[in-house]
Enzyme design. Structure first.
Site, PDB file in Angstrom:
ATOM      1  N   ASN A  65      13.263  68.339  10.041  1.00 37.05           N
ATOM      2  CA  ASN A  65      13.436  67.176   9.159  1.00 37.05           C
ATOM      3  C   ASN A  65      14.927  66.856   9.080  1.00 37.05           C
ATOM      4  OD1 ASN A  65      14.646  68.672   6.837  1.00 37.05           O
ATOM      5  ND2 ASN A  65      12.688  69.754   6.981  1.00 37.05           N
ATOM      6  N   ASP A 108       6.585  72.793   5.939  1.00 37.97           N
ATOM      7  CA  ASP A 108       5.379  73.346   5.327  1.00 37.97           C
ATOM      8  C   ASP A 108       4.454  73.998   6.355  1.00 37.97           C
ATOM      9  OD1 ASP A 108       6.091  72.606   2.774  1.00 37.97           O
ATOM     10  OD2 ASP A 108       5.300  70.568   3.019  1.00 37.97           O
ATOM     11  N   PHE A 118      13.833  72.024  -5.808  1.00 39.11           N
ATOM     12  CA  PHE A 118      14.081  70.609  -5.575  1.00 39.11           C
ATOM     13  C   PHE A 118      12.755  69.927  -5.257  1.00 39.11           C
ATOM     14  CE2 PHE A 118      18.628  69.514  -5.125  1.00 39.11           C
ATOM     15  CZ  PHE A 118      19.162  70.748  -5.462  1.00 39.11           C
ATOM     16  N   LYS A 158       5.383  70.331  -9.587  1.00 43.52           N
ATOM     17  CA  LYS A 158       6.014  71.428  -8.830  1.00 43.52           C
ATOM     18  C   LYS A 158       6.667  72.444  -9.751  1.00 43.52           C
ATOM     19  CE  LYS A 158       6.393  69.142  -4.721  1.00 43.52           C
ATOM     20  NZ  LYS A 158       7.004  68.232  -3.830  1.00 43.52           N
ATOM     21  N   LYS A 168       5.191  76.154  -9.265  1.00 43.18           N
ATOM     22  CA  LYS A 168       6.057  77.166  -8.656  1.00 43.18           C
ATOM     23  C   LYS A 168       6.704  78.075  -9.694  1.00 43.18           C
ATOM     24  CE  LYS A 168       6.808  74.226  -4.680  1.00 43.18           C
ATOM     25  NZ  LYS A 168       7.325  74.236  -3.344  1.00 43.18           N
TER      26      LYS A 168
HETATM   27  O1  C5P Z   1       6.355  71.766  -2.319  1.00 44.14           O
HETATM   28  P1  C5P Z   1       7.648  71.167  -1.867  1.00 44.14           P
HETATM   29  O2  C5P Z   1       7.999  71.482  -0.445  1.00 44.14           O
HETATM   30  O3  C5P Z   1       7.796  69.722  -2.146  1.00 44.14           O
HETATM   31  O4  C5P Z   1       8.713  71.877  -2.802  1.00 44.14           O
HETATM   32  C1  C5P Z   1      10.077  71.713  -2.667  1.00 44.14           C
HETATM   33  C2  C5P Z   1      10.787  72.879  -3.238  1.00 44.14           C
HETATM   34  O5  C5P Z   1      10.193  74.114  -2.815  1.00 44.14           O
HETATM   35  C3  C5P Z   1      12.217  72.974  -2.711  1.00 44.14           C
HETATM   36  O6  C5P Z   1      12.998  73.584  -3.716  1.00 44.14           O
HETATM   37  C4  C5P Z   1      12.094  73.834  -1.475  1.00 44.14           C
HETATM   38  O7  C5P Z   1      13.300  74.493  -1.164  1.00 44.14           O
HETATM   39  C5  C5P Z   1      11.006  74.814  -1.900  1.00 44.14           C
HETATM   40  N1  C5P Z   1      10.146  75.238  -0.797  1.00 44.14           N
HETATM   41  C6  C5P Z   1      10.152  76.553  -0.395  1.00 44.14           C
HETATM   42  N2  C5P Z   1       9.334  76.951   0.626  1.00 44.14           N
HETATM   43  C7  C5P Z   1       8.511  76.068   1.226  1.00 44.14           C
HETATM   44  C8  C5P Z   1       8.482  74.738   0.833  1.00 44.14           C
HETATM   45  C9  C5P Z   1       9.328  74.350  -0.184  1.00 44.14           C
HETATM   46  O8  C5P Z   1      10.905  77.354  -0.941  1.00 44.14           O
HETATM   47  N3  C5P Z   1       7.750  76.480   2.206  1.00 44.14           N
END
Ligand code: C5P
Length: 399
Positions: free
Chosen positions: A207, A276, A320, A334, A338
Site C-alpha cells: 500500500n 490484512d 490508527f 476499532k 482492538k
Molecule cells: O483493522 P485496521 O487495519 O483498519 O486497523 C488499523 C490499526 O490496526 C492500525 O493501528 C494498524 O497499525 C493496526 N493493524 C495491525 N495489524 C494488522 C492490521 C492493522 O496492527 N494486521
C-alpha cells in the site's frame, strides 16, 4: 508527572505585545508559564495582561513583595525547566553576557541552571553592533541558545534583521527543545510503514504508506526522553536519531518483531499500514505468464494490535484508523474491538491527509469518550499533538 515550568522574561521593546500570544500558546501546549518583565517592558504592556494569560503572578520589581523578595528570584530560577527571554533587548543581552544582575529578570537568569533561550529583537544597527554581536557570541559559547531575529520591516522604520522571530518559530523551538522530557522513563514500541506480501520474488501486495507518521512519532518520543523501538516495514526514510529501528518486510515478520519487544514496552503505537492478507503460497520462482486468468488465494495476516490487545495488561495501546467513509463510526469500532486506549482516525479520502503526504488531519478518540480534532498540519505537528494527548490523558491519568 509534574507540569513543565517555563519562565518567560520580557524586556522593553515593541515586540513585547507578541509575547501575549506566545504565552497563551505555551499554556495551551500544557506548560506552566511564569512571566518576569523588566520595568521597561511594563511601559509597553501591562503586567496584568500577562498575569491574566499565564494565570500566574507577574514579577517586575525585585522588591515588590517585601516578605518574599529575597527568595523569589531564586525560587523562580530553580523552578524553571526552561528559560525564554523574548524579546531580548541589547541591554539585557549585554547584562547577562557581562554578569550584571540588577533587576528581577537579570538576577533570576543569573541564578538559574535551566537552559536559556534568547530571542533578540532590536533595530538592525543595534543588532549588527559589534558589541552586541560579541555579547551574543560570548553567550553562545557558554551554552545559551538563540532564536535568531528575522529580516523585515522594523518598528523604527528600517528594513533589516532585528524583528523578533515569529510566534510560531518561538513556540516550535520550545516544543522541540530537549527540556520537554515528559516521556522520560517510558518505553515505547511503534510500528510504521507498509508491509510487503510477496507473491513471487519480484511481485508483492502493498500500500502507499511511507512510514512518515510512525517515524515522526518515534523521533518525537525519543526527543521527549522515551526509549523507543521502531518496527518498520519497507520505507525510504532514514532511521530516526536515537531510536532502535528494526526493519521488516511482511506482516508476519512485523508481528514476530513486535512479540519480541512488547514485554518491554509501556506504550505501543500501531502506525503501520499492515496488509490484512497475504498469498497462501509464495512462489519460489517468478510466476510465468500463461493462462488468461490467474486466481490467487489469500490468507489472513495476524492483526498485530488486536493480538496485543488481548493481553495488554497495563500497557497503553494506540491504533490508527484509515477510513474512506464514516471515519468516526469505524474508528470507534476499532477502538473497542482492538482493546485500544486511543485511536487516531484519519479520512484517507482527503487528498491532503493520510497516506504518502506530508500533512494530516485527524481525530483522536479515547476509551473515556474524549475526542480531539487536529486540523490539517504537518505529520511532525500531529506527532507532537498525539504525544501531548497521551501524556495528558493516558499517562498522567494513571499516575
Ligand atoms: O483493522 P485496521 O487495519 O483498519 O486497523 C488499523 C490499526 O490496526 C492500525 O493501528 C494498524 O497499525 C493496526 N493493524 C495491525 N495489524 C494488522 C492490521 C492493522 O496492527 N494486521
Amino acid at each position: 508527572m509534574s507540569q513543565q515550568n517555563i519562565v518567560v522574561g520580557v524586556t522593553g521593546g515593541i515586540a513585547a505585545y507578541k509575547m501575549v500570544d506566545v504565552v497563551s500558546q505555551l499554556r495551551k501546549a500544557g506548560f506552566n508559564v511564569h512571566v518576569i518583565m523588566t520595568a521597561n517592558a511594563s511601559q509597553f504592556i501591562n503586567p496584568l495582561t500577562f498575569q491574566t494569560i499565564s494565570q500566574n503572578a507577574v514579577m517586575v520589581d525585585q522588591f515588590q513583595a517585601p516578605s518574599h523578595w529575597d527568595v523569589r528570584h531564586i525560587s523562580m530560577a530553580d523552578k524553571a525547566d526552561l528559560f525564554l527571554i523574548a524579546p531580548a533587548s541589547a541591554n539585557m543581552i549585554g547584562k547577562i553576557a557581562n554578569g550584571i544582575a540588577d533587576d528581577m529578570l537579570s538576577t533570576t537568569v543569573m541564578a538559574t541552571t535551566a537552559p536559556v533561550l534568547i530571542a533578540p529583537a532590536m533595530n538592525v544597527h543595534m543588532y549588527e553592533n559589534e558589541i552586541v554581536q560579541q555579547n551574543i557570541n560570548r553567550l553562545k559559547a557558554l551554552g545559551y541558545q538563540f532564536i535568531d531575529p528575522e529580516f523585515g520591516r522594523l518598528a523604527c522604520g528600517y528594513e533589516g534583521k532585528g524583528r523578533l522571530a515569529s510566534n510560531d518559530v518561538i513556540v516550535n523551538t520550545i516544543l522541540e527543545f530537549n527540556c520537554l522530557k515528559d516521556l522520560q522513563g517510558q518505553k515505547v514500541l511503534i510500528t510504521a510503514g507498509p508491509t510487503r506480501e510477496h507473491l513471487d520474488p519480484v511481485r508483492f501486495f502493498s500500500n502507499p504508506s511511507t512510514g512518515k507518521m510512525g517515524y515522526a512519532l518515534a523521533s518525537q518520543a525519543g526527543k521527549r526522553g522515551a526509549s523507543v523501538t521502531l518496527i518498520s516495514g519497507p520505507s525510504h526514510l532514514p532511521d530516526p536519531k536515537d531510536v532502535n529501528t528494526v526493519r521488516v518486510q511482511t506482516a508476519q515478520q512485523m508481528y514476530e518483531a513486535v512479540l519480541e519487544h512488547e514485554c518491554d514496552a509501556d506504550i505501543i503505537i500501531g502506525a503501520a499500514a499492515v496488509a490484512d492478507y497475504r498469498p497462501v503460497q509464495q512462489a519460489a520462482q517468478k510466476i510465468k505468464k500463461a493462462q488468461d486468468e490467474l486466481t490467487l488465494t489469500l490468507v489472513k495476516n495476524p492483526d498485530i494490535l488486536r493480538e496485543i490487545g488481548k493481553h495488554k495488561n497495563n500497557r497503553i495501546l494506540v491504533g490508527f484508523a484509515a477510513e474512506t467513509h464514516e471515519p468516526l463510526k469505524y474508528g470507534l469500532e476499532k477502538l473497542v474491538k482492538k482493546n485500544l486506549d486511543l485511536i487516531v482516525i484519519n479520512n484517507v479520502s482527503d487528498s491532503d491527509a493520510g497516506f504518502a503526504v506530508d500533512t494530516n488531519r485527524v481525530v483522536l478518540m479515547d476509551v473515556e469518550g474524549n475526542e480531539e480534532k487536529i486540523e490539517l498540519t504537518s505529520k511532525q505537528q500531529i506527532a507532537i499533538a498525539i504525544w501531548d494527548y497521551i501524556v495528558k490523558h493516558l499517562i498522567n491519568k494513571e499516575a
